[in-house]
Every structure is written in structure tokens, then in C-alpha cells.
Motif scaffolding. Structure first.
Motif, PDB file in Angstrom:
ATOM      1  N   ILE A  35       0.849  -1.177   0.000  1.00  0.00           N
ATOM      2  CA  ILE A  35       0.000   0.000   0.000  1.00  0.00           C
ATOM      3  C   ILE A  35       0.888   1.230   0.000  1.00  0.00           C
ATOM      4  CG2 ILE A  35      -1.911  -1.136   1.191  1.00  0.00           C
ATOM      5  CD1 ILE A  35      -1.055   0.253   3.736  1.00  0.00           C
ATOM      6  N   THR A  36       0.410   2.286  -0.644  1.00  0.00           N
ATOM      7  CA  THR A  36       1.128   3.557  -0.695  1.00  0.00           C
ATOM      8  C   THR A  36       0.310   4.595   0.049  1.00  0.00           C
ATOM      9  OG1 THR A  36       2.136   3.004  -2.818  1.00  0.00           O
ATOM     10  CG2 THR A  36       2.126   5.321  -2.190  1.00  0.00           C
ATOM     11  N   LEU A  37       0.901   5.191   1.065  1.00  0.00           N
ATOM     12  CA  LEU A  37       0.222   6.166   1.901  1.00  0.00           C
ATOM     13  C   LEU A  37       0.992   7.476   1.901  1.00  0.00           C
ATOM     14  CD1 LEU A  37      -0.579   3.933   5.010  1.00  0.00           C
ATOM     15  CD2 LEU A  37      -2.101   4.489   3.128  1.00  0.00           C
ATOM     16  N   THR A  38       0.274   8.563   2.191  1.00  0.00           N
ATOM     17  CA  THR A  38       0.894   9.876   2.319  1.00  0.00           C
ATOM     18  C   THR A  38       1.203  10.145   3.775  1.00  0.00           C
ATOM     19  OG1 THR A  38      -0.284  10.708   0.382  1.00  0.00           O
ATOM     20  CG2 THR A  38       0.635  12.343   1.889  1.00  0.00           C
ATOM     21  N   ILE A  39       2.472  10.368   4.075  1.00  0.00           N
ATOM     22  CA  ILE A  39       2.945  10.639   5.425  1.00  0.00           C
ATOM     23  C   ILE A  39       3.403  12.095   5.493  1.00  0.00           C
ATOM     24  CG2 ILE A  39       4.518   9.900   7.249  1.00  0.00           C
ATOM     25  CD1 ILE A  39       2.595   7.746   6.429  1.00  0.00           C
ATOM     26  N   LEU A  40       3.173  12.744   6.604  1.00  0.00           N
ATOM     27  CA  LEU A  40       3.618  14.132   6.817  1.00  0.00           C
ATOM     28  C   LEU A  40       3.045  15.068   5.766  1.00  0.00           C
ATOM     29  CD1 LEU A  40       7.387  13.472   7.637  1.00  0.00           C
ATOM     30  CD2 LEU A  40       5.497  13.716   9.239  1.00  0.00           C
ATOM     31  N   ASP A  41       1.887  14.747   5.227  1.00  0.00           N
ATOM     32  CA  ASP A  41       1.154  15.574   4.276  1.00  0.00           C
ATOM     33  C   ASP A  41       1.806  15.657   2.906  1.00  0.00           C
ATOM     34  OD1 ASP A  41      -0.767  16.208   6.169  1.00  0.00           O
ATOM     35  OD2 ASP A  41       0.390  17.900   6.921  1.00  0.00           O
ATOM     36  N   ALA A  42       3.007  15.139   2.726  1.00  0.00           N
ATOM     37  CA  ALA A  42       3.673  15.321   1.436  1.00  0.00           C
ATOM     38  C   ALA A  42       4.504  14.124   1.010  1.00  0.00           C
ATOM     39  CB  ALA A  42       4.563  16.568   1.479  1.00  0.00           C
ATOM     40  N   THR A  43       4.924  13.275   1.922  1.00  0.00           N
ATOM     41  CA  THR A  43       5.799  12.152   1.608  1.00  0.00           C
ATOM     42  C   THR A  43       4.968  10.914   1.314  1.00  0.00           C
ATOM     43  OG1 THR A  43       7.537  13.043   3.040  1.00  0.00           O
ATOM     44  CG2 THR A  43       7.681  10.719   2.458  1.00  0.00           C
ATOM     45  N   LYS A  44       5.215  10.291   0.169  1.00  0.00           N
ATOM     46  CA  LYS A  44       4.504   9.074  -0.215  1.00  0.00           C
ATOM     47  C   LYS A  44       5.397   7.878   0.099  1.00  0.00           C
ATOM     48  CE  LYS A  44       1.549  11.115  -3.771  1.00  0.00           C
ATOM     49  NZ  LYS A  44       0.332  10.943  -2.952  1.00  0.00           N
ATOM     50  N   VAL A  45       4.862   6.967   0.920  1.00  0.00           N
ATOM     51  CA  VAL A  45       5.621   5.811   1.374  1.00  0.00           C
ATOM     52  C   VAL A  45       4.874   4.543   0.993  1.00  0.00           C
ATOM     53  CG1 VAL A  45       6.737   4.697   3.340  1.00  0.00           C
ATOM     54  CG2 VAL A  45       6.452   7.179   3.318  1.00  0.00           C
ATOM     55  N   THR A  46       5.582   3.606   0.407  1.00  0.00           N
ATOM     56  CA  THR A  46       5.006   2.311   0.061  1.00  0.00           C
ATOM     57  C   THR A  46       5.394   1.305   1.127  1.00  0.00           C
ATOM     58  OG1 THR A  46       5.135   2.804  -2.302  1.00  0.00           O
ATOM     59  CG2 THR A  46       4.892   0.498  -1.678  1.00  0.00           C
TER      60      THR A  46
ATOM     61  N   PRO B 289       4.039  -6.096   3.428  1.00  0.00           N
ATOM     62  CA  PRO B 289       3.537  -6.885   4.558  1.00  0.00           C
ATOM     63  C   PRO B 289       4.426  -6.692   5.781  1.00  0.00           C
ATOM     64  CG  PRO B 289       3.494  -8.163   2.540  1.00  0.00           C
ATOM     65  CD  PRO B 289       4.205  -6.897   2.215  1.00  0.00           C
ATOM     66  N   GLY B 290       3.781  -6.646   6.944  1.00  0.00           N
ATOM     67  CA  GLY B 290       4.517  -6.416   8.176  1.00  0.00           C
ATOM     68  C   GLY B 290       4.868  -4.965   8.419  1.00  0.00           C
ATOM     69  N   PHE B 291       4.295  -4.058   7.616  1.00  0.00           N
ATOM     70  CA  PHE B 291       4.550  -2.621   7.717  1.00  0.00           C
ATOM     71  C   PHE B 291       5.993  -2.263   7.361  1.00  0.00           C
ATOM     72  CE2 PHE B 291       0.917  -3.276  10.478  1.00  0.00           C
ATOM     73  CZ  PHE B 291       0.079  -2.230  10.142  1.00  0.00           C
ATOM     74  N   GLY B 292       6.672  -3.140   6.648  1.00  0.00           N
ATOM     75  CA  GLY B 292       8.022  -2.804   6.212  1.00  0.00           C
ATOM     76  C   GLY B 292       7.998  -1.753   5.116  1.00  0.00           C
ATOM     77  N   VAL B 293       8.915  -0.803   5.169  1.00  0.00           N
ATOM     78  CA  VAL B 293       8.984   0.273   4.186  1.00  0.00           C
ATOM     79  C   VAL B 293       9.700  -0.244   2.939  1.00  0.00           C
ATOM     80  CG1 VAL B 293       9.902   2.561   3.672  1.00  0.00           C
ATOM     81  CG2 VAL B 293       8.940   2.080   5.923  1.00  0.00           C
ATOM     82  N   ILE B 294       9.046  -0.128   1.796  1.00  0.00           N
ATOM     83  CA  ILE B 294       9.607  -0.576   0.525  1.00  0.00           C
ATOM     84  C   ILE B 294      10.177   0.599  -0.272  1.00  0.00           C
ATOM     85  CG2 ILE B 294       9.066  -1.655  -1.692  1.00  0.00           C
ATOM     86  CD1 ILE B 294       6.994  -3.338  -0.286  1.00  0.00           C
ATOM     87  N   GLU B 295       9.453   1.708  -0.306  1.00  0.00           N
ATOM     88  CA  GLU B 295       9.900   2.855  -1.101  1.00  0.00           C
ATOM     89  C   GLU B 295       9.427   4.144  -0.442  1.00  0.00           C
ATOM     90  OE1 GLU B 295       8.307   2.987  -5.027  1.00  0.00           O
ATOM     91  OE2 GLU B 295       9.779   4.439  -5.764  1.00  0.00           O
ATOM     92  N   VAL B 296      10.256   5.184  -0.508  1.00  0.00           N
ATOM     93  CA  VAL B 296       9.942   6.492   0.051  1.00  0.00           C
ATOM     94  C   VAL B 296      10.149   7.545  -1.024  1.00  0.00           C
ATOM     95  CG1 VAL B 296      10.534   8.230   1.781  1.00  0.00           C
ATOM     96  CG2 VAL B 296      10.607   5.806   2.381  1.00  0.00           C
ATOM     97  N   LYS B 297       9.111   8.349  -1.240  1.00  0.00           N
ATOM     98  CA  LYS B 297       9.213   9.509  -2.126  1.00  0.00           C
ATOM     99  C   LYS B 297       8.896  10.734  -1.284  1.00  0.00           C
ATOM    100  CE  LYS B 297       7.911   7.155  -6.426  1.00  0.00           C
ATOM    101  NZ  LYS B 297       6.936   7.123  -7.553  1.00  0.00           N
ATOM    102  N   THR B 298       9.926  11.486  -0.940  1.00  0.00           N
ATOM    103  CA  THR B 298       9.730  12.624  -0.054  1.00  0.00           C
ATOM    104  C   THR B 298       9.011  13.753  -0.774  1.00  0.00           C
ATOM    105  OG1 THR B 298      11.806  13.755  -0.589  1.00  0.00           O
ATOM    106  CG2 THR B 298      11.892  11.991   1.056  1.00  0.00           C
ATOM    107  N   GLY B 299       8.456  14.666   0.020  1.00  0.00           N
ATOM    108  CA  GLY B 299       7.761  15.808  -0.558  1.00  0.00           C
ATOM    109  C   GLY B 299       8.681  16.758  -1.288  1.00  0.00           C
ATOM    110  N   PHE B 300       9.999  16.642  -1.062  1.00  0.00           N
ATOM    111  CA  PHE B 300      10.963  17.485  -1.768  1.00  0.00           C
ATOM    112  C   PHE B 300      11.179  17.016  -3.198  1.00  0.00           C
ATOM    113  CE2 PHE B 300      11.799  18.173   2.630  1.00  0.00           C
ATOM    114  CZ  PHE B 300      12.325  19.435   2.745  1.00  0.00           C
TER     115      PHE B 300
ATOM    116  N   TYR C  72      14.147  14.836   3.706  1.00  0.00           N
ATOM    117  CA  TYR C  72      14.569  14.857   2.307  1.00  0.00           C
ATOM    118  C   TYR C  72      15.810  13.998   2.139  1.00  0.00           C
ATOM    119  CZ  TYR C  72      18.123  18.196   3.872  1.00  0.00           C
ATOM    120  OH  TYR C  72      19.162  18.796   4.524  1.00  0.00           O
ATOM    121  N   ARG C  73      16.099  13.657   0.901  1.00  0.00           N
ATOM    122  CA  ARG C  73      17.303  12.896   0.588  1.00  0.00           C
ATOM    123  C   ARG C  73      18.443  13.837   0.229  1.00  0.00           C
ATOM    124  NH1 ARG C  73      13.547   9.071  -1.632  1.00  0.00           N
ATOM    125  NH2 ARG C  73      13.942   6.978  -0.820  1.00  0.00           N
ATOM    126  N   LYS C  74      19.623  13.471   0.643  1.00  0.00           N
ATOM    127  CA  LYS C  74      20.795  14.271   0.337  1.00  0.00           C
ATOM    128  C   LYS C  74      21.142  14.147  -1.136  1.00  0.00           C
ATOM    129  CE  LYS C  74      25.431  15.276   2.072  1.00  0.00           C
ATOM    130  NZ  LYS C  74      26.452  14.933   3.086  1.00  0.00           N
TER     131      LYS C  74
END
Length: 811
Positions: free
Chosen positions: A112-123, A126-137, A704-706
Motif C-alpha cells: 500500500i502507498t500512503l501519504t505521510i507528513l502531508d507530502a511524503t509518499k511511502v510504500t 507486509p509487516g509494515f516494512g517500508v519498501i519505497e519512500v518519495k519525499t515531498g521534496f 529529504y534525501r541528500k
């Protein structure tokens, strides 16, 4: 299991299984017919295909069939509405369960892909493991300007595909002539950043220097916070002149002065006064100033009859429109720009807004033309100001609560960059529920950022604190705490209280004096709750399930959820209260042990947590069945432990099957599910300190990512620009090495006074708020003795160390 007879069912020709027509989920699988006519339940086969409603195929590992119908076979409607799902599919063509049994949906692992912190999309997997992070930046879109009209979108796609997959190329203005601007969307934000940096000011297409920049994102907080930083305000001198007019009497002269100051002339704000001396043009002489450059005797006659007149030579002979055309020609080399001339009346100058699409072009134009003396204004000096602004649209009820603080902020926030706040309240002439516009303006980006940070603090409210420390107690997160806060709002109707159970904070809105009274009452209540003694009771592993399913709910009902909870990480029951409360808790622990021993004597087993008889069973795809309360408690504990992904504890915690997200969604409330999602995301960020960084603006939660040198990012919440190479606010005229190290020294000084130490393993700063000397780093999961910073692999080792070396655990 004894055999049983079944009604006649048609046999599937594909797999020799019997299927109920339209059956969603039978209680057991029925094997192929035996010679005796009996049908025995069997385990699911490894090679039978699974066909879902979309005729797709999937595979999964075999598991033992449970005889209890799984209650988690469907997803609630509200879940599918707020989540975007990504189903992972296997490439195998030999799935594992017979078709038509309603088991196909279980054979897929879902993301599942959810919006975190109003701008960051996180996939999440199972088990709530983070697969992908797209920051709002990470904006995936760039603005491409000065593209020749002969270039088609397909050519742009081909030219930019070397940086990554291009999803869309759309024209900004399809009606432009010789050149065009396009918005190009990439599949990944990193591709967009690299493309903008490489293509800007290059000849991407022969014979044309293309300009490229990242698109600007709007604020995601209350009111929108839309940034406009491509505006330049030009102040141009008017083609004004002086006039001397003689009148027969003083009465006629005074009448002419009144008419001139009231009506002006051709859009100019005219001033006039009687004078004595030269030039003498009548019995009573009047000097008119700021007359338009083309003023004539006919224009002067509108103020009344006069004897004679004399006009000075104007500063220049051009009209306002001609001067604007001259300015437009000067701006042709700075890309697309739209000019907006402010309406008259004019005095010594008139103003023209130049709206650029690229803020860098706006900055370059302002720097080149400020105090320049062009010929089209008679070589007089013109002034240019790069003005940044942020526009909010606040709901009417929100503005009414914040009006006092907004006006207070307006009254004292002023500096040399004309930084100000303007309020446009149209509710009187429009809809009473119409939003109120609040505009922050400044000629300096740093000043605007500071003003926005102060304004956003108003929007977030004032945190409830005591001596600078945030006040929170789990009591405020429960129903009793909510009732307490509601009573406070009724007693203080001008104050609103916002409860954030995720961040464990309370925020106050309203007049400052009223906020102070409410803050004091909350602090008093928190101190009373803190004064209650807190005890921990260790619970054996085989008793945990008993507590989670039977005893803990009854204890929480009796004593309040805010006073009783279970720490699954340390396997301890935590109870706050007086001695009588502690006595009740001890008796419950003892009774649970006696009850479990009786069950073990009968040979009952099942739940991988409590090892007892399963109550309200929940079956997972791995074949293990949990007590519903045990599974819910296990997921709740992850908010504090932050150990992800969550796996099944079957086979003495050796099972590697992840807890399905669909199961979690059905067992947890939306707030509980979101709390675990946020905990998993924060754990992922903290475990990757070299990849993620927090926005430097105080209280801004964005990450954000460096990136490499030269990359400039913009925060989607506070809109501050960040140099992602040195992780500081963008320093346009300085290198990263020129940054002042004073900030680092101030932080080290602050750490000394706030019980903050660096983790011995990963060096992440840790602040101890309360509790014993056993600390667990949320970044690297290291167990730490706070007294001497010794590290251990388990919590038991820490407690043994503290008791033997330090004589206690530090409470």
C-alpha cells in the motif's frame, strides 16, 4: 477426523475437487472421491492453479487448512477508499490452491502507498516494512522554457530520456509563438533533479539556450500557503512637470488648488500651492506639481479661468504606456514575463509588477536593472525589488480563533525588507463563510521564511509546556482525557485544544491570557498523574496471551486505559496508581498463571504468543492461529519498539511470515493503523541517517534525501530552500564551507542542559525524558545503560548490568 457425507456436488474436471457453486470460503477442502465414497479433508496442494476474478495467476507456499472460518476475508469499504494498493505477482504458472474456493485473494502479498507528513509518499509491504519512500521534496516535474516552436513533445521526451523515464510532456501555453514552455514529468524525483541541473542554460536543441528549473510546490498545511517568488516590482519615474498659473483673485486661486488636489490630471496626483516670487504670471501665483508631461493650456483651464501660465520642460516626453513598452523590451532577455501596471493616480513614480515563471530570472532581472538609468525614462533612475509572497486562504472559523495572534504578529513584525502581513477579509461583502486571505510579503527570502515559520507556529497552536518541556500523559490520549479537555474548552470558550496522540502533544489556540490559564490547568493535571506511582510486573512469555486476550481488557476497563498497558518489548505489565490499584494488578497476574497451568494440564495450546486456547481466532497464511487480542497487542507494541517488519511469532518466533496489511486494517482502527504506519516510517528514516535528513526549519517534520553539490530543494511545508549538500538553508552567495559553525556549538551547549547524549553505536542524539536508565536507540536498536553508556544486545543484560554495577535501574 471422522468421515462425513456430503450433498451431491459436481466434480471439477480440472482438478478433481468438488466446489460449492458461488461459495466464498468453505470451512474445509474436500479431497477427490475415494472408492468408499467418503471424503476426507486434506491439505492444499502445491500445483493446483489459483484463478481470481481477473483471471490472473499467483503462487504461494502451502499451509495447513484451518477448520475455523477466517473472519478476515474482505476489506472494509473505507479502507479501499483511502489506500492505493499494489499487488505483487509471481511469475509462476502453477499456483497452489484449488480454484473457486475464495482463497485467491490470500495468495497475493499486497503493498500500500500512503501519504505521510502531508507530502511524503511511502510504500509499505507486509509487516509494515517500508519498501519505497518519495519525499515531498522530490518533485517529479521540471519547467522547460525557451524551447523552439519547431520542437515537438516527442523530441523533448527523446532528449530527456537519458535522465530517466519521462511520463508526460505538457505545454504551459499552447498559444505561444516562436518559443514555448513545457512541464516535463519524470517517473522519479531524482531524474527530475538531475535533468534540471544538467539541461539549464544549455543548448539542448540546436540554436536555442534552454532554461530548466524544478516546479514550485505549495505548502501542505492549513490554508495552502502558496509561494510566489517570481515577482519583481519596478518603480519608474513619471514624465511629470511643473506649471505656474496666474489668477485674478485669491478666491479663484484657492478654488483651482482644491480642484487640482481633488481631481488630479490624466491619472497624476497633482499638488498645488500659492507662492510669491518669480516667475510672476498673475495677481495671485499658483505652482502646480506632478502635472503630466503632455499637460496643455486646455487641461489647466479645467481648474477655472486664469490670466496666463508657464510650463516647465518634462523629465521626458514619453507616456506611461511608452515607458512600459521600453521596460518590456529590456526584459526580453530574461525569459517569459507578464507585466501588470498598477492603476493611477501616480505621483513621482508609477509601479509595474513583472511576473516571471522562473524565480532565478526574476532575481537576475532585479539585480541587473535596479538603480539603472535607461533612456526611455530620460536617463532617470529606476528601482527594482524582488518581492516574495505567500498567500493563505484560512477557513473563517480558523481565522476567528487566530485573529488575536495574527494581529499581534502584524503589529511587531517589521524590518528593512518591507516584511509585512496583510489580511483580506471579504466576509462582510461576500459569503459569511468565505475564507480569509492572509498574505505574507517580503523583499528578502530569509525574512519571509522567518515570518512564515512564526505564522505556521500560530497555525499549529501553542504547545502545552512546563518549564520549556512538552507536557503529555497517556491519560490525555484516552476517553477520560478527552472528556477532561472538552470540559476545559467549555470553561474557556475562547480557547481550542488540539490533541495529537501520534506526536503526544497538546496545542492551544486563542488569546494568550486564556491560553495561559488552560495551560496551567493541564500542567496541574499532568503533575497529579505523574505523582501516581508506576509499577512494572514481569510476565512470563506463556502468560502474555492470557493478559492480552482476557485480563488486560478487564483491567483497563476497571482502572482506565491510561493507567494500565502492556509493554510487549520488555514483557511487562505497567500499572499507575495507589497501593490498592497495585494490589489488584498483582492478583490478576497470579490468577492468570494459575489459569494457564490448568489449561496446560488439559493439553490446550494454539496461540503463538500465549500458547493457550485461542480466543477470537485469527488465522494467518502461514498456518498459525492467534488470539485476536494477542495480535492486536503485538501490533500496538510496535509503535514503541519500532522493530519492523512485523513477523508471525509461530514456531517459537522462527516463522518468517509477515503480518498481512489487510489483517491489520481489519483489526485496527484507522488511527491505530496510522500510528503504526508513522512509527514504521520514522524507524526507517532513523535507521538510514546517511540517506535522509530533516528540514532545518524548527518544528518542520519534513525529511529529504541528500543530493550532490548545486542541488537546491524546497520544503513542501515551510517552503524554505535547502542546500542538500551541506543540509543548511540555501546560501546563494556563499559556499558550503563558509557556513558558520556557531550553530553546532549552540546545539552542543543545549545538549548539556537537556539530558541528551549520543548513541554509542550510531551517534544519533538521544534525549531521556523520564524512566529508568535503560535506553533503546530507535535508530540502531542498541540497548544502552544511560549511566555509563555501555551497550548490550538484550534488555535483560542491561538490567543485570545496572543492578550489579550501579546498584539499581535508576528510578
Amino acid at each position: 477426523m471422522p468421515a462425513r457425507s456430503l450433498p451431491f456436488l459436481p466434480r471439477c474436471r480440472a482438478c478433481a475437487f468438488w466446489h460449492h457453486s458461488g461459495s466464498a470460503r468453505p470451512n474445509m477442502l474436500i479431497g477427490p472421491a475415494s472408492r468408499s465414497g467418503d471424503h476426507q479433508p486434506i491439505q492444499r496442494h502445491r500445483t493446483h492453479p489459483v484463478v481470481n476474478s481477473q483471471h490472473e495467476y499467483a503462487t504461494r507456499t502451502p499451509r495447513t487448512q484451518s477448520h475455523t472460518q477466517n473472519p478476515l476475508s474482505s476489506i472494509p469499504p473505507h479502507v479501499s477508499g483511502r489506500l492505493s494498493r499494489e499487488q505483487s505477482q509471481s511469475s509462476s504458472d502453477n499456483p497452489v490452491v484449488p480454484p473457486g474456493l475464495g482463497l485467491e485473494a490470500e495468495s497475493r502479498e499486497e503493498n500500500i502507498t500512503l501519504t505521510i507528513l502531508d507530502a511524503t509518499k511511502v510504500t509499505f509491504g507486509p509487516g509494515f516494512g517500508v519498501i519505497e519512500v518519495k519525499t515531498g521534496f522530490e518533485s517529479r516535474q521540471i519547467l522547460l522554457e525557451n524551447v523552439p516552436a519547431t520542437i515537438a513533445p516527442v523530441d523533448i521526451t527523446a532528449a530527456l530520456s537519458i535522465f530517466g523515464e519521462v511520463i508526460a510532456v505538457l505545454p504551459v501555453d499552447p498559444n505561444e509563438g516562436s518559443s514555448s514552455a513545457y512541464k516535463v514529468t519524470f517517473a522519479r524525483g531524482e531524474s527530475a533533479i538531475n535533468a534540471a541541473a544538467a539541461v539549464d542554460s544549455s543548448e539542448l536543441f540546436a540554436g536555442s539556450e534552454v532554461k530548466a528549473c524544478m516546479t514550485v510546490r505549495n505548502s501542505t498545511g492549513i490554508g495552502g500557503g502558496k509561494l510566489y517568488d517570481g515577482d519583481v516590482l519596478f518603480e519608474l519615474p513619471t514624465a511629470r512637470q511643473k506649471g505656474y498659473v496666474g489668477y485674478e483673485t485669491k478666491e479663484k486661486a484657492e478654488k483651482a488648488i482644491a480642484l487640482a488636489q481633488q481631481k488630479g490630471m490624466k491619472g497624476m496626483r497633482v499638488t498645488a500651492q500659492i507662492y510669491e516670487g518669480i516667475p510672476v504670471v498673475g495677481a495671485v501665483n499658483v505652482r502646480f506639481e506632478n502635472l503630466p508631461g503632455d499637460a496643455s493650456a486646455k487641461d489647466l483651464a479645467r481648474y477655472g479661468p486664469y490670466e496666463t501660465h508657464m510650463l516647465d520642460r518634462p523629465k521626458y516626453n514619453w507616456t506611461v504606456n511608452a515607458a512600459v513598452d521600453g521596460l518590456r523590451r529590456m526584459l526580453e532577455g530574461y525569459g517569459d514575463v507578464y507585466l501588470n501596471v498598477l492603476p493611477p493616480p501616480y505621483n513621482k513614480t508609477f509601479r509595474v509588477w513583472a511576473h516571471f515563471k522562473d524565480p532565478r530570472r526574476a532575481a537576475a532581472a532585479q539585480e541587473a536593472l535596479d538603480r539603472f538609468c535607461p533612456r526611455f525614462v530620460g536617463k532617470q533612475r529606476i528601482f527594482a525589488h524582488h518581492v516574495r509572497s505567500i498567500l493563505y486562504n484560512l477557513p473563517a472559523d480558523v481565522f476567528d480563533i487566530l485573529a488575536y495572534d495574527i494581529n499581534l504578529l502584524r503589529s511587531y513584525h517589521c524590518d528593512e525588507y518591507a516584511t509585512s502581513i496583510s489580511v483580506f477579509d471579504r466576509r462582510i461583502v461576500a459569503d459569511p463563510k468565505a475564507p480569509v486571505q492572509v498574505k505574507l510579503v517580503s523583499r528578502n527570502m530569509s525574512s519571509l521564511t522567518k515570518l512564515k515559520a512564526a505564522f505556521d507556529r500560530l497555525l499549529r497552536g501553542e504547545k502545552v509546556t512546563d518549564s520549556g518541556q512538552t507536557v503529555w500523559n497517556d491519560f490525555f490520549g484516552g476517553p477520560a482525557g478527552q472528556n477532561f479537555l472538552d470540559d476545559l474548552e467549555k470553561a474557556h470558550p475562547t480557547v481550542r485544544i488540539n490533541r495529537d496522540t501520534r506526536r503526544r502533544t497538546l496545542a492551544l489556540f486563542g488569546p494568550q491570557a486564556d491560553r495561559a490559564h488552560v495551560n496551567a490547568e493541564i500542567v496541574t493535571r499532568a503533575k497529579l498523574l505523574q505523582a501516581q506511582r508506576k509499577h512494572r510486573y514481569s510476565v512470563a512469555s506463556h502468560l502474555i496471551g492470557v493478559f492480552m486476550s482476557e485480563d488486560l481488557p478487564s483491567l483497563q476497563k476497571e482502572l482506565g486505559r491510561e493507567n494500565v498497558w502492556f509493554d510487549l518489548t520488555n514483557r511487562q505489565l505497567v500499572v499507575c496508581g495507589d497501593p490498592s490499584t497495585q494490589k489488584v494488578a498483582r492478583l490478576v497476574v497470579q490468577q492468570a498463571g494459575k489459569r494457564q497451568r490448568k489449561r496446560n494440564s488439559r493439553g490446550d495450546a494454539g496461540c503463538p504468543v500465549c500458547f493457550g486456547e485461542v480466543s477470537q481466532p485469527v488465522s494467518l497464511m502461514c498456518g498459525h492461529t492467534w488470539c485476536q487480542a494477542c495480535l492486536v497487542g503485538y501490533m500496538h507494541a510496535s509503535v514503541d519498539s519500532r522493530s519492523f517488519p512485523l513477523t508471525c511469532l509461530g514456531d517459537e518466533a522462527k516463522c518468517t511470515h509477515h503480518i498481512p496489511l489487510s489483517v491489520a486494517q481489519q483489526l485496527l482502527s484507522p488511527d491505530e493503523f496510522d500510528a503504526i504506519v508513522n512509527a514504521s516510517f520514522l524507524a526507517h528514516v532513523q535507521s538510514h541517517p546517511d540517506e535522509f535528513h530533516y528540514c532545518p526549519t524548527p518544528d518542520c517534520p519534513q525529511v529529504y534525501r541528500k543530493s550532490g553539490p548545486g542541488a537546491v530543494l524546497q520544503c513542501p511545508s515551510c517552503l524554505v530552500r535547502i542546500c542538500s549538500h551541506c543540509n543548511m538553508e540555501y546560501h546563494e552567495s556563499r559556499s558550503c564551507q563558509d557556513q558558520n559553525p556557531e550553530d553546532e556549538r549552540l546545539f552542543e551547549r543545549w545538549k548539556l542542559g537537556h539530558d541528551v547524549k549520543d548513541c554509542p553505536s550510531c551517534k544519533v542524539p538521544i534525549e531521556r525524558m523520564a524512566g529508568c536508565n535503560h535506553m533503546t536507540c530507535t535508530s540502531c536498536q542498541t540497548h544502552i545503560c544511560w549511566a555509563c553508556l555501555a551497550t548490550f544486545s538484550t534488555s535483560q543484560q542491561v538490567y543485570s548490568h545496572m543492578r550489579s554495577i550501579h546498584g539499581g535501574i535508576g528510578l
